[in-house]
Design a protein around this motif. Sequence first.
Motif, PDB file in Angstrom:
ATOM      1  N   ALA A 242       9.074  10.592  -0.659  1.00  0.00           N
ATOM      2  CA  ALA A 242       7.969   9.716  -1.068  1.00  0.00           C
ATOM      3  C   ALA A 242       8.398   8.790  -2.206  1.00  0.00           C
ATOM      4  N   ALA A 243       9.134   9.326  -3.176  1.00  0.00           N
ATOM      5  CA  ALA A 243       9.602   8.500  -4.295  1.00  0.00           C
ATOM      6  C   ALA A 243      10.597   7.449  -3.811  1.00  0.00           C
ATOM      7  N   ALA A 244      11.471   7.822  -2.886  1.00  0.00           N
ATOM      8  CA  ALA A 244      12.439   6.862  -2.356  1.00  0.00           C
ATOM      9  C   ALA A 244      11.738   5.752  -1.562  1.00  0.00           C
ATOM     10  N   LEU A 245      10.753   6.133  -0.754  1.00  0.00           N
ATOM     11  CA  LEU A 245       9.984   5.121  -0.023  1.00  0.00           C
ATOM     12  C   LEU A 245       9.242   4.201  -0.989  1.00  0.00           C
ATOM     13  N   GLY A 246       8.692   4.787  -2.048  1.00  0.00           N
ATOM     14  CA  GLY A 246       8.014   3.971  -3.061  1.00  0.00           C
ATOM     15  C   GLY A 246       8.953   2.998  -3.731  1.00  0.00           C
ATOM     16  N   LEU A 247      10.159   3.467  -4.052  1.00  0.00           N
ATOM     17  CA  LEU A 247      11.157   2.594  -4.680  1.00  0.00           C
ATOM     18  C   LEU A 247      11.531   1.452  -3.751  1.00  0.00           C
ATOM     19  N   VAL A 248      11.800   1.764  -2.494  1.00  0.00           N
ATOM     20  CA  VAL A 248      12.164   0.729  -1.525  1.00  0.00           C
ATOM     21  C   VAL A 248      11.020  -0.265  -1.357  1.00  0.00           C
ATOM     22  N   ALA A 249       9.809   0.233  -1.323  1.00  0.00           N
ATOM     23  CA  ALA A 249       8.644  -0.640  -1.145  1.00  0.00           C
ATOM     24  C   ALA A 249       8.411  -1.539  -2.352  1.00  0.00           C
TER      25      ALA A 249
ATOM     26  N   TYR B  82       0.829  -1.211   0.000  1.00  0.00           N
ATOM     27  CA  TYR B  82       0.000   0.000   0.000  1.00  0.00           C
ATOM     28  C   TYR B  82       0.860   1.256   0.000  1.00  0.00           C
ATOM     29  N   LEU B  83       1.983   1.207   0.683  1.00  0.00           N
ATOM     30  CA  LEU B  83       2.921   2.329   0.659  1.00  0.00           C
ATOM     31  C   LEU B  83       3.434   2.548  -0.761  1.00  0.00           C
ATOM     32  N   SER B  84       3.810   1.461  -1.420  1.00  0.00           N
ATOM     33  CA  SER B  84       4.292   1.551  -2.800  1.00  0.00           C
ATOM     34  C   SER B  84       3.215   2.117  -3.720  1.00  0.00           C
ATOM     35  N   PHE B  85       1.986   1.636  -3.561  1.00  0.00           N
ATOM     36  CA  PHE B  85       0.899   2.096  -4.412  1.00  0.00           C
ATOM     37  C   PHE B  85       0.580   3.567  -4.163  1.00  0.00           C
TER      38      PHE B  85
ATOM     39  N   SER C  47      -5.286   4.169  -0.252  1.00  0.00           N
ATOM     40  CA  SER C  47      -3.971   4.637  -0.705  1.00  0.00           C
ATOM     41  C   SER C  47      -4.117   5.741  -1.742  1.00  0.00           C
ATOM     42  N   LEU C  48      -5.072   5.591  -2.631  1.00  0.00           N
ATOM     43  CA  LEU C  48      -5.324   6.592  -3.665  1.00  0.00           C
ATOM     44  C   LEU C  48      -5.800   7.908  -3.049  1.00  0.00           C
ATOM     45  N   VAL C  49      -6.682   7.824  -2.064  1.00  0.00           N
ATOM     46  CA  VAL C  49      -7.168   9.026  -1.387  1.00  0.00           C
ATOM     47  C   VAL C  49      -6.015   9.715  -0.642  1.00  0.00           C
TER      48      VAL C  49
END
Length: 185
Positions: free
Chosen positions: A126-133, A3-6, A149-151
């Motif tokens: 946020a982008a780094a967390l998304g990449l790691v996730a 969900y973090l990645s999404f 997650s979208l909201v």
Amino acid sequence: MAYLSFAARCLILAIFAASAASKLRGPAAFAEFRRSAAALGGPVPLPTAALAPIVVTAEVAVVLLLAVPATVGFGFALAIALLAAFSIAIVAAVRAGTRAPCRCFGASTTPLGAPHVVRNAALLTAAALGLVATIRPHAGLHPAGAALSLVAAAAVAVPAIRFDDFAALFTGTTPRSPSQYRKGT
């Protein structure tokens, strides 16, 4: 982590889609962005005629890479590189005393400054967390979790995109109205 990645994917995709769209909405918008980029100069020794199309192409590439599940990691990596480069350019411009407006999301008269670096740092995080996730494989998303997650992504994206307007609330400056942008007054 799924969900973090999404959520990060939706956030960064929305940010770069809005940024690219604001520059590509017409010849005048692109010309304004080109002038703003030329005024900034920046740490990369590129001809100013080449800088604006490269930036917009890279922003569109981030959107496309994040839209395709198989290339999400590449999309996050490119977003991180762009956000870092944008932040470096802003810091260099501020240190040089350049008072160019932020044309990140279209017409704006707000000069680049420390608040823009803070915004970019938050987006970079946020982008780094998304990449790691995305590195760790995960199962599919439950529809309710995906919707939440979208909201959450939208709740962060809207203020980030309208950042100059929100900053004006706290600094006491008055941003120009959209009709004034078009008329050039």
